[in-house]
Write a protein that holds these residues in place. Structure first.
Motif, PDB file in Angstrom:
ATOM      1  N   ARG A  60       0.831  -1.206   0.000  1.00  0.00           N
ATOM      2  CA  ARG A  60       0.000   0.000   0.000  1.00  0.00           C
ATOM      3  C   ARG A  60       0.864   1.253   0.000  1.00  0.00           C
ATOM      4  O   ARG A  60       0.613   2.201  -0.743  1.00  0.00           O
ATOM      5  CB  ARG A  60      -0.927   0.010   1.216  1.00  0.00           C
ATOM      6  N   SER A  61       1.899   1.266   0.825  1.00  0.00           N
ATOM      7  CA  SER A  61       2.790   2.434   0.891  1.00  0.00           C
ATOM      8  C   SER A  61       3.454   2.694  -0.454  1.00  0.00           C
ATOM      9  O   SER A  61       3.540   3.849  -0.895  1.00  0.00           O
ATOM     10  CB  SER A  61       3.854   2.225   1.959  1.00  0.00           C
ATOM     11  N   LEU A  62       3.906   1.638  -1.109  1.00  0.00           N
ATOM     12  CA  LEU A  62       4.539   1.804  -2.416  1.00  0.00           C
ATOM     13  C   LEU A  62       3.559   2.324  -3.458  1.00  0.00           C
ATOM     14  O   LEU A  62       3.886   3.207  -4.248  1.00  0.00           O
ATOM     15  CB  LEU A  62       5.141   0.478  -2.881  1.00  0.00           C
ATOM     16  N   LEU A  63       2.353   1.772  -3.460  1.00  0.00           N
ATOM     17  CA  LEU A  63       1.352   2.205  -4.435  1.00  0.00           C
ATOM     18  C   LEU A  63       0.939   3.655  -4.201  1.00  0.00           C
ATOM     19  O   LEU A  63       0.773   4.423  -5.149  1.00  0.00           O
ATOM     20  CB  LEU A  63       0.129   1.300  -4.383  1.00  0.00           C
ATOM     21  N   ARG A  64       0.764   4.048  -2.957  1.00  0.00           N
ATOM     22  CA  ARG A  64       0.325   5.410  -2.653  1.00  0.00           C
ATOM     23  C   ARG A  64       1.440   6.435  -2.833  1.00  0.00           C
ATOM     24  O   ARG A  64       1.173   7.614  -3.011  1.00  0.00           O
ATOM     25  CB  ARG A  64      -0.246   5.484  -1.245  1.00  0.00           C
ATOM     26  N   ALA A 132      -6.766   1.296  10.629  1.00  0.00           N
ATOM     27  CA  ALA A 132      -6.047   2.160  11.568  1.00  0.00           C
ATOM     28  C   ALA A 132      -4.534   2.067  11.389  1.00  0.00           C
ATOM     29  O   ALA A 132      -3.825   3.073  11.506  1.00  0.00           O
ATOM     30  CB  ALA A 132      -6.417   1.800  13.003  1.00  0.00           C
ATOM     31  N   ALA A 133      -4.024   0.888  11.091  1.00  0.00           N
ATOM     32  CA  ALA A 133      -2.584   0.695  10.912  1.00  0.00           C
ATOM     33  C   ALA A 133      -2.126   1.026   9.491  1.00  0.00           C
ATOM     34  O   ALA A 133      -0.970   0.815   9.145  1.00  0.00           O
ATOM     35  CB  ALA A 133      -2.211  -0.742  11.258  1.00  0.00           C
ATOM     36  N   GLU A 134      -3.043   1.519   8.672  1.00  0.00           N
ATOM     37  CA  GLU A 134      -2.759   1.886   7.286  1.00  0.00           C
ATOM     38  C   GLU A 134      -2.209   0.716   6.479  1.00  0.00           C
ATOM     39  O   GLU A 134      -1.342   0.863   5.628  1.00  0.00           O
ATOM     40  CB  GLU A 134      -1.846   3.108   7.216  1.00  0.00           C
ATOM     41  N   VAL A 135      -2.767  -0.469   6.750  1.00  0.00           N
ATOM     42  CA  VAL A 135      -2.451  -1.649   5.958  1.00  0.00           C
ATOM     43  C   VAL A 135      -3.198  -1.562   4.634  1.00  0.00           C
ATOM     44  O   VAL A 135      -2.672  -1.928   3.587  1.00  0.00           O
ATOM     45  CB  VAL A 135      -2.832  -2.935   6.724  1.00  0.00           C
TER      46      VAL A 135
END
Length: 167
Positions: A60-64, A132-135
């Protein structure tokens, strides 16, 4: 009082801002929960399947990282689910599906997808924790044992998130 700066960095920044006509948003999309096959599931643009929550969070972090419109960029995590009133009953339903030879669902290999087997309350807690953990920004539920879990998700889990959305 007006202060003007003519440093090369400021001029370059002003040129970039003037050339950029795209909208930049800051924030996060609201949590969405859908069952595979529903209309809401079709609206999820990016669905990832990962074996662990940590892998899903990294993805998710990479995509965003590549988007400027973070408030409208949603990444969903597919979660294979079997729920029942008691955790033992949910485990038994998964065991019976596995024994029947259909342990691989439409989501793919179970080893490559986060899996939850337990109670409706536990599933709702997991979904909240994932957000909540931004998974992930959304959760796509893939029932392992078919209509039994699907019915429970519709009756006991989804209403918890729909009432929050309406508020």
């Amino acid at each position: 009082m007006t202060i003007q700066s003519s440093s090369p960095t400021d001029v370059l920044a002003d040129q970039l801002l003037a050339a950029d006509t795209g909208v930049i948003t800051i924030g996060r999309p609201a949590l969405r929960v859908a069952i595979v096959g529903d209309a809401g599931a079709a609206e999820l643009p990016i669905v990832v399947r990962r074996s662990t929550l940590r892998d899903a969070q990294r993805t998710r972090s990479l995509l965003r990282a590549g988007t400027r419109d973070t408030a409208n960029f949603s990444v969903a995590l597919a979660v294979e689910v079997a729920i029942a009133p008691h955790p033992g009953s949910a485990r038994a339903s998964v065991a019976s599906v596995s024994a029947a030879g259909s342990s691989v669902t439409s989501a793919g290999d179970p080893a490559e997808t986060v899996r939850y087997v337990g109670t409706p309350h536990g599933l709702a807690t997991l979904i909240r924790d994932i957000y909540a953990a931004e998974v992930a920004d959304a959760v796509l539920i893939v029932p392992i044992d078919g209509s039994a879990t699907e019915h429970r998700v519709r009756a006991e889990v989804l209403p918890q998130f729909e009432s929050r959305r309406a508020a």
